[in-house]
Design an enzyme around this catalytic site. Structure first.
Site, PDB file in Angstrom:
ATOM      1  N   LYS A  48       0.836  -1.199   0.000  1.00 52.85           N
ATOM      2  CA  LYS A  48       0.000   0.000   0.000  1.00 52.85           C
ATOM      3  C   LYS A  48       0.877   1.257   0.000  1.00 52.85           C
ATOM      4  CE  LYS A  48      -3.854  -2.382   2.158  1.00 52.85           C
ATOM      5  NZ  LYS A  48      -4.667  -2.672   3.337  1.00 52.85           N
ATOM      6  N   GLN A  92      -4.731  -1.549   9.484  1.00 51.94           N
ATOM      7  CA  GLN A  92      -4.611  -2.830   8.789  1.00 51.94           C
ATOM      8  C   GLN A  92      -5.254  -3.956   9.611  1.00 51.94           C
ATOM      9  OE1 GLN A  92      -3.390  -3.354   5.642  1.00 51.94           O
ATOM     10  NE2 GLN A  92      -4.044  -5.466   5.894  1.00 51.94           N
ATOM     11  N   ASP A 115     -10.993   3.108   3.772  1.00 52.43           N
ATOM     12  CA  ASP A 115     -11.237   1.669   3.611  1.00 52.43           C
ATOM     13  C   ASP A 115     -12.729   1.387   3.430  1.00 52.43           C
ATOM     14  OD1 ASP A 115      -9.233  -0.183   3.386  1.00 52.43           O
ATOM     15  OD2 ASP A 115      -8.805  -0.283   5.532  1.00 52.43           O
TER      16      ASP A 115
END
Ligand code: NDP
Length: 277
Positions: A48, A92, A115
């Site tokens: 990422k 995460q 997200d």
């Protein structure tokens, strides 16, 4: 069979985003928090951050130890969401088991939830309104659309009902006028359900679980699964080798949905920065 080449399409999207970002006065920025020592998560986070650099997004990386307390993680998230210069905050997953992931994710305000996991964003998407969509489902839709695959009126069958893949993907497909069936571990006659799919999506987390006898000739097969097998190789949830000749389109693993997920994270981050500006 046509391969749905997520790696190539994601590279195209990064190129497009690079163009967009280079015209922005203030560069978008993303904070990424990694808690613990999950080796797969470490690889994802690296990917990422590298992708952010490629398109010109500033990234800030935070690492907390495995034994961090709920308070410590919440404190970091709370401090990051207040920073004006940060457009997106990403925690995460999975978090260490001792932590309450929902409580931590819910701290992130919808406008910084790149997200797309916040209840408000999910609710908006479910209602067919504009909200930040979760990256993997959005990546699946984008991949289908870049190959001009018709969704309207098609029967889409999703195996898996997780909060981050199956459920939001069902909403996105419904918003695009597919007829959607969601299957899970309690579904009876899974094979028959799958055989009815024009578009079959596997998000199960079980290596090569979907076999050729579960796939209709000419179906579009999208494999979200990423499983590390005993032979050390990565496999999807779909038995690619035996299904590829039966399917009209199929995603490989790796190189299918995975790169699209990261591309959509970048897209959501650029969008968050644009909205703020
Ligand atoms: P979860 O474990 O959260 O969900 C798995 C789903 O599969 C559940 O709904 C479960 O049903 C269902 N399931 C499990 N066993 C069966 C079965 N025998 N028959 C039918 N359904 C079953 O997984 P995620 O959604 O988080 O991830 C799924 C896969 O996708 C994993 O391999 C993961 O690594 C991968 N992934 C890939 C991403 C990418 O970018 N490519 C991003 C996110 C995930 P029930 O609800 O009843 O338990």
């Amino acid at each position: 069979m046509t391969l749905l080449d997520g790696k190539r399409i994601a590279a195209e999207i990064r190129q497009e985003l690079y163009g967009e970002v280079s015209e922005m006065k203030q560069k978008p920025s993303l904070a990424v928090i990694l808690v613990g020592n999950n080796s797969a998560s470490e690889v994802y986070v690296k990917g990422k951050i590298k992708a952010c650099e490629e398109v010109g997004i500033h990234s800030y990386s935070y690492r907390l130890p495995e034994n961090s307390t709920q308070k410590e993680v919440e404190k970091l998230v709370s401090s990051l969401i207040q920073k004006k210069e940060i457009n997106g905050v990403l925690v995460q997953l999975p978090l260490p088991k001792a932590l309450d992931a929902d409580k931590i994710l819910n701290l992130i305000p919808p406008e910084k939830d790149v997200d797309g996991f916040s209840p408000l964003n999910f609710g908006k998407v479910a209602l067919g309104e504009k909200g930040v969509s979760a990256c993997t489902p959005l990546g699946v839709i984008e991949l289908l659309s870049r190959y001009n695959i018709e969704i309207t009126g098609k029967h889409a069958v999703i195996v898996g009902r997780s909060k981050i893949v199956g459920r939001p993907l069902a909403m996105l497909l419904l918003n695009r006028d597919a007829t959607v069936t969601i299957c899970h571990s309690k579904t009876q006659n899974l094979k028959e359900e799958c055989l009815r799919a024009d578009i079959l999506i596997a998000a199960i987390g079980r290596e090569r679980f979907i076999t050729a006898d579960m796939v209709k000739n000419g179906a579009v097969v999208v494999d979200v699964g990423i499983n590390r097998a005993e032979d050390g190789k990565l496999y999807g949830d779909v038995d690619f080798e035996n299904i590829k000749e039966k399917a009209a389109y199929i995603t490989p693993v790796p190189g299918g949905v995975g790169p699209m997920t990261i591309a959509m994270l970048l897209k959501n981050t650029v969008e968050a920065a644009r909205k703020k500006q």
